[in-house]
Design a protein around this motif. Structure first.
Motif, PDB file in Angstrom:
ATOM      1  N   ARG A 117      38.343  17.127  52.946  1.00 24.79           N
ATOM      2  CA  ARG A 117      37.424  18.014  53.649  1.00 24.79           C
ATOM      3  C   ARG A 117      35.973  17.551  53.499  1.00 24.79           C
ATOM      4  N   VAL A 118      35.731  16.697  52.537  1.00 20.72           N
ATOM      5  CA  VAL A 118      34.366  16.215  52.295  1.00 20.72           C
ATOM      6  C   VAL A 118      34.177  14.809  52.853  1.00 20.72           C
ATOM      7  N   GLY A 130      32.706  22.214  54.702  1.00 19.03           N
ATOM      8  CA  GLY A 130      31.304  22.209  55.060  1.00 19.03           C
ATOM      9  C   GLY A 130      30.993  23.134  56.213  1.00 19.03           C
ATOM     10  N   PRO A 131      29.831  22.977  56.822  1.00 18.67           N
ATOM     11  CA  PRO A 131      29.436  23.819  57.955  1.00 18.67           C
ATOM     12  C   PRO A 131      30.348  23.569  59.150  1.00 18.67           C
ATOM     13  N   LEU A 155      33.411  19.282  44.914  1.00 17.04           N
ATOM     14  CA  LEU A 155      32.941  18.111  45.641  1.00 17.04           C
ATOM     15  C   LEU A 155      32.105  18.544  46.835  1.00 17.04           C
ATOM     16  N   GLY A 156      30.905  17.999  46.945  1.00 13.26           N
ATOM     17  CA  GLY A 156      30.059  18.273  48.096  1.00 13.26           C
ATOM     18  C   GLY A 156      29.133  19.456  47.953  1.00 13.26           C
ATOM     19  N   PHE A 157      29.317  20.279  46.898  1.00 13.06           N
ATOM     20  CA  PHE A 157      28.411  21.420  46.693  1.00 13.06           C
ATOM     21  C   PHE A 157      27.217  20.933  45.880  1.00 13.06           C
ATOM     22  N   THR A 158      26.417  20.077  46.515  1.00 12.93           N
ATOM     23  CA  THR A 158      25.341  19.367  45.819  1.00 12.93           C
ATOM     24  C   THR A 158      24.117  20.261  45.704  1.00 12.93           C
ATOM     25  N   ASP A 159      24.193  21.205  44.806  1.00 12.26           N
ATOM     26  CA  ASP A 159      23.120  22.170  44.600  1.00 12.26           C
ATOM     27  C   ASP A 159      22.746  22.140  43.127  1.00 12.26           C
ATOM     28  N   ALA A 181      27.780  13.787  46.479  1.00  8.92           N
ATOM     29  CA  ALA A 181      28.973  14.629  46.633  1.00  8.92           C
ATOM     30  C   ALA A 181      29.717  14.796  45.318  1.00  8.92           C
ATOM     31  N   PHE A 182      29.773  13.727  44.520  1.00  9.81           N
ATOM     32  CA  PHE A 182      30.516  13.779  43.257  1.00  9.81           C
ATOM     33  C   PHE A 182      29.763  14.500  42.144  1.00  9.81           C
ATOM     34  N   LEU A 183      28.444  14.550  42.226  1.00  9.21           N
ATOM     35  CA  LEU A 183      27.641  15.084  41.120  1.00  9.21           C
ATOM     36  C   LEU A 183      28.093  16.472  40.670  1.00  9.21           C
TER      37      LEU A 183
END
Length: 933
Positions: free
Chosen positions: A77-78, A568-569, A202-206, A155-157
């Motif tokens: 999905r990412v 994602g969106p 994954l991908g919730f880079t906040d 994305a991985f962070l």
């Protein structure tokens, strides 16, 4: 069997240094190590113990599985082809924009003029995410990171940071109640559902993942410092500091973690407050018992000093004491924390040396704290008032703020009390039951056996354990947990913090219960004959099965469901904003320029800069993907208010005629053209329907002005019916989305007659007194309304669908559809539409007074959807008529919009019984030229 660590086993009030195991934690004899040596090993134990080799290996496996859950399960999905699709929470996209700019410039952006146009905004986002992505991108890219590599690292962070939570949670649990507590806690956090999982996938880079990890590390190192440094005092450290190198090191590491935490989130001084409260409470407990207090002051002071050093590089004194931005506020409050914790220690020594009664200490602290706060409030109001303003999170949310999901109270939905809202917010409750059925027995049992509920029980147990004798580790966990729980009740965003407490508290409760059944730890005894392995460890195996079945497996099952659905969106927004970048004029500003804060006044934009109007949710996508300048953004900037006369997205989309909408855009900047203040408008189906109530709320207008619910009786039950009122159809949101800005007959209304009926419990609801009258004859509808009102009913003309107008609508003169997205959603409409804001060509002419003039042209969208744009008027008493047409018939021009939605032919202009074919060049539309008929 592994030797249990010292953690919280000291008797505390005995005054002895030798650790003593609590009654409920007596270790089984399974080692030939002499008792004296065993005790000595416990005293010297730090984070690493060789006897824990298998346990640490297990923790690594748990962390890897946690990473698998967060990164591998949602992988497809990412990562879509060569694209990286970040979270639907669009702050992740903004963080990636900042990170890419940092990689390119080796400098973090702190003022962004490309959002909240035409104002720009200073940035409150911490630098941690940007620099973490930059550093690892340069490492993995061998000094030359590609754009794709930066996105992959970003994305991985959050998934990596989320997986690492296993380790601090283990050590915190171990310090609280032994290795078994730490192990169970670590396994729980690895799979716990709720916001802690959603914000570390994954991908919730906040910044949330960094907040959770570094706040947990801060508490872990602080606990280690407290346990290993109880005998520290100012004098002893001066005499022989090397004897206390471990607690001093742990304190410094706590400061590093706290500093990185604040670097991730500008309001991270929250945890300083928690630490200060704990140190004050524990100082009181220790002082009353005649114990040393100075170890608390030393650890706290070192922690706050080191944290200050990590925050200082990002402080901008220009912002004074703004607690929302990186300003003088953060280092000031940290240094005040240093003063406070040292003062706690000095005051304790002073009272003891003077021979005063012990109860003088808490009384003096309370009095001096009150006096100091009062003096500070009046002497430095610019510091104290923003601090006290933080208490506003406990106030009931009203208006637009009540529509912001993460800022709403836990038991609130849209500003209204809702028990069901807690189900999807709190960690450990990972499913969404039918809100109408949450009080049924299955749902009640499901909630009672969640880790959230178990954590509450553990909190009560911990409080009871510390009534008579207060253990520092347990007091810290209690202070931390209760404070975060209170914060979560005020704003549900804090539930991702509380997840750590849930895991630790549940681990504590499980371990405490196991000890009641004679299981002192979960170490398998493998030294015996393998044949007897199962029988000798039967209790432990059974306990492990129960823990897995009732604690781990339910959490894991719901976490997998979320991880599989995380995405994602909407793709329509990604393609539509990408279309902006490739098909609209360059604004004369580069996304990754090293912009700096203007020294005074507003930012000086180039004449070519222009804004994009949409709802604030989509501002970051417009900027990052579209490389364009949104008027409103997810920082809740640019929303505006009708009732407060503040221009912005809410007043624009609620405007009930085009003149009002034009005034809103002109007022954004009176020194610029309204056609440049906002050059494009982007709208989607949720804005026209699901989010419309939020637009009204931000302007403090009741939603009932636009839409309402009535009930129609069917048999013995009442069925709700949604109706749409005149103000809704006149709004720019409805006219753009459902009617493409064209003239609408408005003959799809129904006549409704209803009366208030008692629904029980003192609640009245509108119930239809007869079937709705359905006719396109306006006169018949109005007669029905008058007759119903004469009978004493409430009556009105409304529509049963937002796509069928019940009222005639004029055509929009300055807005033309230039692009729409690929997916069909409602009534044949596409999800996202892009309109261009243009002066329009002016068609002027003469005809007999009262002559109807109609201009019509067939439009074909880029998705092969056809509609007719029509605009009409009537010549005035002098015989003059005017039309303002937004579409050109001759195609786009160089430097203009490369529109792919356009007329299929020339306009058909009807003036009375005369018909003209009218061709309109693009230059005429963009300049507002006049064509005289």
């Amino acid at each position: 069997m592994a030797i249990m660590s010292k953690r919280s086993v000291d008797k505390g009030d005995s005054g002895k240094k030798t650790p003593v195991m609590p009654k409920e934690a007596k270790p089984r004899e399974a080692s030939s190590v002499p008792l004296g040596k065993k005790a000595n090993a416990v005293r010297k134990a730090g984070i690493w113990q060789s006897s824990d080799l298998y346990l640490y290996a297990g923790l690594i496996v748990a962390a890897l599985f946690s990473f698998y859950l967060r990164a591998i399960v949602p992988w497809n999905r990412v990562f879509s082809g060569s694209s990286v699709i970040f979270s639907s929470e669009t702050d992740a996209w903004y963080h990636m924009m900042l990170a890419k700019g940092t990689v390119i410039n080796l400098q973090r952006l702190w003022f962004d003029p490309m959002t909240y146009f035409p104002n720009g905004t200073p940035l409150h986002f911490g630098p941690f995410v940007s620099w973490a992505i930059t550093i690892f991108s340069y490492i993995f890219g061998l000094g030359q990171p590609s754009n794709h590599l930066i996105e992959v690292v970003g994305a991985f962070l959050p998934a990596v940071l989320g997986a690492l939570l296993v380790f601090p949670v283990y050590f915190i649990g171990r310090e609280l109640y032994g290795k078994s507590c730490g192990l169970v806690s670590a396994l729980i956090i690895a799979v716990l559902p709720g916001q802690v999982l959603s914000r570390t996938t994954l991908g919730f880079t906040d910044h949330h993942a960094g907040e959770i990890l570094f706040s947990s590390l801060t508490m872990m190192f602080l606990l280690l410092a407290l346990r290993s440094g109880k005998s520290m005092s100012f004098a002893s450290v001066q005499r022989n500091w090397s004897a206390f190198k471990m607690p001093l090191l742990y304190s410094a590491l706590a400061g590093v973690s706290l500093g990185l935490y604040i670097d991730a989130w500008s309001s991270g001084f929250l945890f300083e407050g928690i630490i200060l409260l704990f140190i004050m409470l524990q100082s009181i407990f220790d002082h009353i018992r005649g114990k040393n207090v100075e170890y608390l002051g030393l650890s706290g002071a070192i922690t706050f000093i080191v944290a200050t050093l990590l925050v200082l590089p990002f402080v901008d004194s220009y912002y004074g004491f703004n607690h929302y931005l990186y300003s003088l506020f953060q280092p000031t409050i940290l240094l005040l924390g240093v003063v406070a914790v040292i003062f706690f220690s000095v005051l304790s020594r002073f009272i003891r040396e003077k021979g005063f009664e012990s109860y003088y200490y808490p009384g003096a602290l309370a009095g001096l704290a009150f006096i100091g706060t009062t003096i500070l409030y009046f002497a430095l109001p610019q510091f104290t008032r923003p601090l006290l303003a933080g208490l506003s999170i406990f106030q009931q949310k009203t208006g637009g703020s009540a529509t912001v999901g993460e800022a709403s109270a836990l038991f609130s939905s849209g500003g209204q009390f809702s028990f069901a809202s807690v189900i999807t917010s709190f960690p450990g409750i990972g499913y969404s039951p039918d809100p109408t059925a949450i009080f049924r027995l299955p749902e009640i049992l499901a909630i009672l056996f969640t880790t959230f509920t178990l954590a509450l029980i553990a909190l009560i147990l911990l409080i009871a354990r510390n009534v008579k004798f207060q253990k520092p580790a347990e007091i810290l966990i209690l202070t931390w947990s209760l404070m975060i729980l209170i914060m979560a009740l005020a704003q549900n965003r804090f539930t991702y913090y509380y997840a750590i407490n849930v895991a630790i508290l549940t681990g504590f409760l499980v371990t405490w219960l196991l000890q009641r059944f004679g299981i002192t730890d979960l170490d398998l005894d493998v030294a015996k004959d393998p044949v007897k392995l199962i029988t000798s460890n039967l209790k432990i195996i059974l306990a492990a099965i129960l823990i897995f079945s009732f604690i781990i497996l339910p959490s894991l099952s719901w976490s997998i469901v979320y991880a599989q659905s995380a995405g994602g969106p909407e793709s329509d927004w990604l393609t539509s904003t990408a279309w902006l970048q490739n098909n609209t004029p360059e604004p004369g500003m580069d996304l990754y320029e090293k912009y700096v804060r203007p020294s005074g006044g507003k930012y000086a934009y180039p004449d070519t800069a222009y804004g994009i109007m949409s709802w604030w949710d989509y501002g970051h996508l417009i900027e990052y993907v579209g490389h364009r300048l949104p008027n409103a953004n997810p920082f809740q900037q640019g929303i505006g208010s009708v009732t407060k006369n503040i221009p912005g997205s809410s007043p624009f989309f609620l405007a009930e005629n085009e003149s009002q909408a034009e005034k809103v855009l002109a007022d954004l900047d009176l020194n610029r053209s309204q056609y440049m203040n906002t050059k494009y408008v982007m709208i989607d189906q949720p804005m026209a329907v699901g989010k419309f109530h939020a637009m009204a709320a931000w302007s403090n207008i009741p939603t009932s002005k636009y839409m309402a619910g009535v009930y129609q009786q069917q048999g013995d039950s009442w069925v709700p019916v949604q109706i749409w009122r005149e103000s809704y159809f006149k709004s720019m949101a409805a006219r753009m989305y459902f009617f493409d800005g064209t003239e609408t007959a408005g003959d799809m209304g129904v006549g409704l007659a209803y009366r208030a009926r008692d629904a029980g419990n003192g609640v009245t609801v509108p119930v239809l007194t007869e079937a709705p009258m359905i006719t396109r004859n306006r006169s018949e509808l109005e007669a029905f309304i008058n007759e119903s009102r004469n009978k004493g009913d409430n009556a009105e003309i409304a529509a049963m669908s937002p796509a069928n107008s019940a009222f005639p609508l004029d055509a929009l003169q300055h807005y033309r559809l230039v692009h729409e997205s690929e997916n069909t959603i409602t009534a044949g409409q596409k999800l996202v539409k892009v309109f261009e804001h243009v002066p329009g060509v002016v068609i002027s002419g003469n005809a007999p007074a009262g002559t109807k003039v109609v201009a019509a042209v067939p439009i074909m969208t880029n998705q092969n959807r056809a509609f007719v744009y029509q605009q009409s008027n009537t010549s005035d008493a002098t015989g003059r008529f005017t039309l303002v047409l937004p579409y050109s018939t001759e195609g786009s021009i160089v430097g203009g919009t490369n529109f792919d939605t356009k007329p299929m032919s020339a306009y058909q202009l009807s003036v009375g019984d005369k018909v003209y074919e009218l061709k309109v060049p693009e230059e005429y539309v963009l300049s507002g030229a006049v064509i005289t008929i």
